[in-house]
Design an enzyme around this catalytic site. Structure first.
Site, PDB file in Angstrom:
ATOM      1  CG  PHE A 306     -53.356  62.446  -6.824  1.00 53.06           C
ATOM      2  CD1 PHE A 306     -52.115  62.322  -6.221  1.00 53.06           C
ATOM      3  CD2 PHE A 306     -54.127  61.303  -6.978  1.00 53.06           C
ATOM      4  CE1 PHE A 306     -51.648  61.086  -5.788  1.00 53.06           C
ATOM      5  CE2 PHE A 306     -53.674  60.063  -6.548  1.00 53.06           C
ATOM      6  CZ  PHE A 306     -52.427  59.950  -5.957  1.00 53.06           C
ATOM      7  CG  ASP A 307     -52.483  67.285 -12.672  1.00 59.32           C
ATOM      8  OD1 ASP A 307     -51.770  66.351 -12.263  1.00 59.32           O
ATOM      9  OD2 ASP A 307     -52.044  68.222 -13.336  1.00 59.32           O
ATOM     10  N   GLY A 309     -57.750  65.873  -7.912  1.00 56.56           N
ATOM     11  CA  GLY A 309     -58.096  65.864  -6.491  1.00 56.56           C
ATOM     12  C   GLY A 309     -57.293  66.839  -5.660  1.00 56.56           C
ATOM     13  N   GLY A 314     -60.570  71.664 -13.307  1.00 53.53           N
ATOM     14  CA  GLY A 314     -61.591  72.510 -13.928  1.00 53.53           C
ATOM     15  C   GLY A 314     -61.367  73.987 -13.666  1.00 53.53           C
ATOM     16  CE1 TYR A 391     -46.948  67.101 -20.319  1.00 51.44           C
ATOM     17  CE2 TYR A 391     -45.926  66.980 -18.167  1.00 51.44           C
ATOM     18  CZ  TYR A 391     -45.978  66.599 -19.486  1.00 51.44           C
ATOM     19  OH  TYR A 391     -45.058  65.713 -19.969  1.00 51.44           O
ATOM     20  CG  ASP A 449     -73.706  56.113 -14.075  1.00 59.04           C
ATOM     21  OD1 ASP A 449     -74.193  55.012 -14.408  1.00 59.04           O
ATOM     22  OD2 ASP A 449     -74.189  56.838 -13.194  1.00 59.04           O
ATOM     23  CG  HIS A 601     -43.989  61.712 -21.396  1.00 60.24           C
ATOM     24  ND1 HIS A 601     -44.410  63.013 -21.281  1.00 60.24           N
ATOM     25  CD2 HIS A 601     -43.111  61.704 -22.428  1.00 60.24           C
ATOM     26  CE1 HIS A 601     -43.811  63.752 -22.196  1.00 60.24           C
ATOM     27  NE2 HIS A 601     -43.002  62.991 -22.891  1.00 60.24           N
TER      28      HIS A 601
HETATM   29 CU    CU Z   1     -45.562  63.688 -19.798  1.00 59.21          CU
END
Ligand code: CU
Length: 644
Positions: A306-307, A309, A314, A391, A449, A601
């Site tokens: 979970f990149d 959380g 950021g 990544y 939103d 992927h």
């Molecule tokens: Cu991938």
């Protein structure tokens, strides 16, 4: 070089920040002082309390729309690295006090995100562990200086004695020379499980041995890539009159668009108060979660990042380079995040704002009146790039002359690799001799939103289809739309369906166009698979948001994170499924539309050793928002196209 950078004026006209401006360095320091004064940050040699997250506690929408909240608040996730005690803290900078400090219960809340310092600490812990060293030695690796350790969030799979720990699982790669690409040489079959609080390896799983692949992956080594090609002629972007947008602090305007830019260590770039010709479209848009689950069921079944959380995308934003990452007349904004100790860290040129030609906008050669007209499309681009481990992800928001909004995510970087066991291994592609890239998904959650012509919106699901032949359709050629209004949260967990051309229309329930129909924007999904992990799997419990392409919820300022506030080692059930379980009415209300998208992927040999950008995203198009094509007033380009 014709590209030029315009520094955005970050010292906005007034010294008081707009309520939606990101936290500044001075604010982070002030908030830190307040926490220290409240005894939340013990000082001294050991000073074990670290910031796992620190950012603006954004004020509720009603307060912003009413002219600004009474105070400015920051939120911090604090971890005591000696005891594991974790707290979620909110401070008021205006009132100079701690508003809330909730201690987390790991059993129910999971753990706070990975710390920057965990990466270095884990390397020391693993390399000091006799069992792991023995596993490396058995594989012929005695010089641990050449081993790169890769800590991976653990997920939550039981047994309970694992889950109570704040932990990571660590894989190893070999980097023989300084410029080698370590991802080319996975040492497979062995993983160290590290307790980050006890600072020990509490388990080594050593399940199999496979040869470490030997082919170099150093894509910048001439021996690997060959000589650079010499056949590319220059392409230069010139904008002799400068950019067509204006940036005042974080407020951006271009053509008929206006919006505000935000940035957060956890979710990265956010857009606020997007309006077109002064008409609101989106109150806020961001990508507050993504999960990258891998599909190899044996030794590395736990691999799913979970990149946002767990790692905070950021925080890993890149500093962008003029002429390399962005072309043309560029305005950059810096991003201010903090390190583990709550000290501000400025990421220069993190956000790029520029304008692009985008080919044909509209064109027609009329067979009757002989008119031949052509207009060029342009778009405003607001983007940033982040690197999370192997990544790299670029998030590109596009605003077009015709009112279209688009998000494009560019996934590039290096595949997460393992050793390729043998032909017939169905979970991976062999991308270099003996090297495997496992099948995986990149599933993003967009939080939109929506405020199409105001707060009162509703969502219609629109399918297209033919009708059976009959008295009203004698030759069977009829095509109609099937429109289903989504009226409650329980009914609004939906899947895309490419075979029906399914879209979702976000309509104003208060404003109509000249045909008396609601003004609206339509969400066009890409219809790629949702989460493929089994519905009853531990991962599906934690990534519940990814079970559907669409969710619609009633706006609630406390409901922001699709997989819940605390994602790392969370037992599951939090986030969107929990929000929607309230089953609130969503017809004619202030609603939030959530969209899951992204590719499944299956790596190709061409993705190795560095992957050409793979794109995914979604589009929002005005649908009866205007009464006709809003770009008839776009003139032909003066110097190139003579009037007919
Ligand atoms: Cu991938």
């Amino acid at each position: 070089m014709t590209d030029t950078a315009v520094r955005a004026d970050e010292t906005a006209s007034s010294s008081r920040p707009h309520p939606l401006d990101p936290a500044s360095a001075a604010e982070y320091l002030a908030g830190r002082d307040i926490m220290a004064a409240a005894g939340l940050l013990p000082e001294g040699d050991r000073a074990p309390v670290r910031f796992a997250y620190y950012g603006l506690a954004e004020p509720p929408k009603a307060e912003v729309l009413a002219g600004g909240p009474a105070d400015r608040r920051l939120r911090a996730f604090l971890v005591n690295t000696d005891t594991g005690e974790s707290a979620d803290v909110v401070v008021s900078l205006t009132d100079r006090k701690v508003i809330a400090a909730r201690t987390l219960d790991p059993e129910h809340d999971g753990h706070l995100p990975i710390l920057d310092s965990d990466f270095a600490r884990v390397d020391e812990i693993v390399k000091a562990d006799p069992a792991w060293r023995a596993a490396m030695a058995r594989r012929g690796y005695h010089d641990l200086g050449k081993i790169r350790t890769c800590p991976i969030t653990a997920g939550r799979f039981g047994p309970p004695e694992d889950d109570r720990r704040r932990m990571v699982r660590v894989l190893a790669f070999v980097q023989d020379r300084e410029h080698d690409l370590a991802w080319a040489r996975p040492v497979d079959g062995v993983a160290a499980y590290v307790d980050l609080i006890e600072k020990t390896v509490f388990k080594v799983t050593d399940e199999f041995e496979l040869p470490v692949p030997q082919e170099s992956g150093d894509y910048d080594d001439e021996a690997v890539r060959g000589p650079h090609r010499t056949t590319l002629k220059p392409i230069e972007i010139t904008q002799p009159e400068g950019p067509g947008f204006t940036l005042d602090g974080y407020a951006l305007s271009w053509q008929d668009w206006s919006l505000r830019i935000g940035f957060d260590a956890r979710e990265g770039l956010s857009l606020h108060q997007v309006s077109l010709q002064g008409r609101p479209v989106l109150y806020r848009a961001s990508i507050p979660e993504m999960v990258v689950p891998y599909g190899d069921p044996k030794f590395r079944y736990w691999q799913a990042y979970f990149d946002t959380g767990e790692y905070l995308v950021g925080k890993f934003a890149n500093s962008l380079e003029l002429g390399c990452d962005c072309l043309g007349e560029i305005a950059y904004l810096d991003a201010t995040v903090t390190d583990d100790t709550g000290q501000p860290r400025v990421i220069k040129n993190a956000i790029c704002v520029h304008e692009e030609d985008f080919g044909i906008l509209w064109k027609h050669t009329d067979i009757f009146n002989g008119s031949a007209q052509s207009r060029r499309q342009r778009r405003l681009v607001v983007s940033y790039f982040t690197t999370v481990g192997n990544y790299d992800y670029g998030f590109y928001w596009y605003f077009y002359l015709d009112g279209t909004i688009e998000l494009e995510v560019k996934a590039t970087g290096v595949l997460f690799t393992s050793a390729f066991p043998a032909d017939g291994h169905p979970y991976a592609t062999e991308v270099a001799p003996g090297l495997a890239g496992a099948v995986h998904q990149h599933l993003f959650s967009a939080r939109l939103d929506m405020t199409v012509d105001g707060l009162a919106n509703a969502v219609e699901e629109v399918d297209v289809g033919g009708l059976p032949a009959g008295p009203d359709n004698p030759y069977g050629n009829a095509i109609v739309q099937h429109v289903t209004r989504l009226t409650r949260e329980s009914q609004a967990g939906r899947r895309a369906d490419g075979s029906r051309g399914r879209t979702w229309r976000i309509i104003s329930t208060e404003r109509a166009n000249r045909f008396g129909r609601p003004t609206s924007y339509t969400l066009y999904p890409e219809s790629a698979p949702v989460l493929l992990a089994a519905p009853d799997s531990p991962l599906a419990a934690r990534a519940g948001f990814a079970a559907n392409h669409l969710w619609v919820t009633r706006y609630d300022p406390d409901q922001h994170w699709p997989a819940g506030d605390y994602v790392n080692q969370h037992p599951g059930g939090a986030g969107l499924p929990a929000f929607a379980a309230a089953d609130r009415a969503i017809d004619g209300e202030d609603i939030v539309v959530w969209h899951t998208f992204g590719p499944t992927h299956v790596p190709r040999p061409e993705d190795w050793p560095v992957m050409p950008v793979a794109r995914c995203g979604f589009t929002l198009k005005p649908t009866g928002f205007f009464d006709r094509n809003p770009t008839l007033d776009v003139p032909p380009p003066p110097s190139h196209c003579p009037p007919d």
